[in-house]
Design a protein around this motif. Sequence first.
Motif, short mmCIF file in Angstrom:
data_model
loop_
_atom_site.label_atom_id
_atom_site.label_comp_id
_atom_site.label_asym_id
_atom_site.label_seq_id
_atom_site.Cartn_x
_atom_site.Cartn_y
_atom_site.Cartn_z
N GLU A 1 -5.77 10.35 13.15
CA GLU A 1 -7.03 9.78 12.69
C GLU A 1 -6.87 8.73 11.59
OE1 GLU A 1 -6.50 13.91 10.87
OE2 GLU A 1 -6.25 13.00 12.82
N PHE A 2 -5.65 8.56 11.06
CA PHE A 2 -5.41 7.57 10.02
C PHE A 2 -4.49 6.43 10.46
CE2 PHE A 2 -6.62 11.31 7.53
CZ PHE A 2 -7.55 10.75 6.68
N ARG A 3 -3.82 6.58 11.58
CA ARG A 3 -2.82 5.60 12.02
C ARG A 3 -3.35 4.18 12.18
NH1 ARG A 3 -0.48 9.54 16.39
NH2 ARG A 3 0.70 10.88 15.00
N ALA A 4 -4.57 4.04 12.64
CA ALA A 4 -5.11 2.71 12.94
C ALA A 4 -5.18 1.81 11.71
CB ALA A 4 -6.50 2.84 13.58
N ASN A 5 -5.32 2.40 10.54
CA ASN A 5 -5.44 1.62 9.30
C ASN A 5 -4.23 1.80 8.39
OD1 ASN A 5 -8.06 0.50 9.82
ND2 ASN A 5 -8.89 2.55 9.46
N ALA A 6 -3.08 2.08 8.96
CA ALA A 6 -1.88 2.36 8.17
C ALA A 6 -1.55 1.27 7.18
CB ALA A 6 -0.69 2.61 9.11
N THR A 7 -1.61 0.02 7.60
CA THR A 7 -1.25 -1.09 6.71
C THR A 7 -2.18 -1.16 5.51
OG1 THR A 7 -0.35 -2.31 8.58
CG2 THR A 7 -0.85 -3.58 6.60
N LEU A 8 -3.46 -0.97 5.74
CA LEU A 8 -4.44 -0.97 4.66
C LEU A 8 -4.14 0.15 3.66
CD1 LEU A 8 -7.13 -1.86 3.33
CD2 LEU A 8 -8.27 -0.30 4.93
N TYR A 9 -3.88 1.36 4.17
CA TYR A 9 -3.60 2.49 3.29
C TYR A 9 -2.29 2.30 2.52
CZ TYR A 9 -7.18 4.69 6.21
OH TYR A 9 -8.34 4.99 6.88
N GLU A 10 -1.29 1.75 3.17
CA GLU A 10 -0.02 1.49 2.49
C GLU A 10 -0.22 0.47 1.37
OE1 GLU A 10 2.26 0.37 5.90
OE2 GLU A 10 2.86 2.45 6.31
N THR A 11 -1.00 -0.55 1.62
CA THR A 11 -1.28 -1.56 0.60
C THR A 11 -2.01 -0.94 -0.59
OG1 THR A 11 -1.39 -3.31 2.26
CG2 THR A 11 -2.47 -3.76 0.15
N ARG A 12 -3.01 -0.12 -0.30
CA ARG A 12 -3.75 0.55 -1.37
C ARG A 12 -2.85 1.50 -2.16
NH1 ARG A 12 -9.15 2.25 1.98
NH2 ARG A 12 -10.11 0.19 2.10
N ALA A 13 -1.92 2.17 -1.49
CA ALA A 13 -1.00 3.08 -2.18
C ALA A 13 -0.10 2.29 -3.13
CB ALA A 13 -0.17 3.87 -1.18
N VAL A 14 0.41 1.15 -2.67
CA VAL A 14 1.26 0.29 -3.52
C VAL A 14 0.43 -0.21 -4.70
CG1 VAL A 14 2.48 -1.91 -3.61
CG2 VAL A 14 2.85 -0.37 -1.68
N ASP A 15 -0.78 -0.68 -4.44
CA ASP A 15 -1.65 -1.17 -5.52
C ASP A 15 -1.92 -0.07 -6.55
OD1 ASP A 15 -1.78 -3.63 -4.24
OD2 ASP A 15 -3.80 -3.29 -3.43
N THR A 16 -2.17 1.13 -6.08
CA THR A 16 -2.43 2.26 -6.96
C THR A 16 -1.21 2.56 -7.83
OG1 THR A 16 -4.03 3.20 -5.42
CG2 THR A 16 -3.09 4.71 -7.04
N TRP A 17 -0.04 2.58 -7.22
CA TRP A 17 1.19 2.81 -7.98
C TRP A 17 1.37 1.71 -9.04
CZ3 TRP A 17 4.36 6.70 -8.83
CH2 TRP A 17 5.52 6.44 -9.57
N ASN A 18 1.17 0.48 -8.63
CA ASN A 18 1.35 -0.65 -9.56
C ASN A 18 0.38 -0.59 -10.72
OD1 ASN A 18 3.46 -1.65 -8.04
ND2 ASN A 18 2.19 -3.11 -6.92
N ILE A 19 -0.86 -0.21 -10.47
CA ILE A 19 -1.85 -0.07 -11.56
C ILE A 19 -1.36 0.96 -12.58
CG2 ILE A 19 -4.15 0.87 -12.10
CD1 ILE A 19 -5.06 -0.50 -9.43
N CYS A 20 -0.86 2.09 -12.09
CA CYS A 20 -0.43 3.16 -12.99
C CYS A 20 0.90 2.86 -13.69
CB CYS A 20 -0.34 4.48 -12.22
SG CYS A 20 -1.95 5.19 -11.85
N SER A 21 1.73 2.07 -13.07
CA SER A 21 3.06 1.84 -13.66
C SER A 21 3.11 0.64 -14.61
CB SER A 21 4.10 1.68 -12.54
OG SER A 21 3.82 0.53 -11.76
N GLN A 22 1.97 -0.01 -14.83
CA GLN A 22 1.94 -1.16 -15.75
C GLN A 22 2.09 -0.72 -17.18
OE1 GLN A 22 -1.65 -3.35 -15.04
NE2 GLN A 22 -0.97 -4.04 -13.03
#
Length: 133
Positions: free
Chosen positions: A112-133
């Motif tokens: 149920e999540f595969r179709a938007n994998a790229t979007l979720y991966e991008t958001r996960a990276v963005d989230t990590w980057n926000i926290c690691s600043q």
Amino acid sequence: MASFCKVSIIAFVLASGVFLSSPTQAIRTSEQDSSLAFEPSSNNGEDIIPIELRHYLDECLKKIGDECGAIFFTRIFIGKENGIPASCCQKLLDMGEECHYTITESIISRPEFRANATLYETRAVDTWNICSQ
């Protein structure tokens, strides 16, 4: 848009590890309803997470906690640009980048999540980057 109550239920299930360990759970989204649904288990076992990975993910989820898990799930998988409390960023960093991306990829591996994998991966990276600043 999902109501706060429904988002809280999703986050609780995610943080407790049930979402990752149950091959029968799915999220159904329609124009009128966004809710958790339980379906009969698939016979092919395609979406069952191996026990070793499940234990690893459970340990990761314990580190992040229910409240922060809800914030991160909502941000990555629902797309709500909520603020991230410093305490949750600290938990994410303490949990580690490997845990963060392994949780994300495990959820994305669900049909149920595969179709938007790229979007979720991008958001996960963005989230990590926000926290690691």
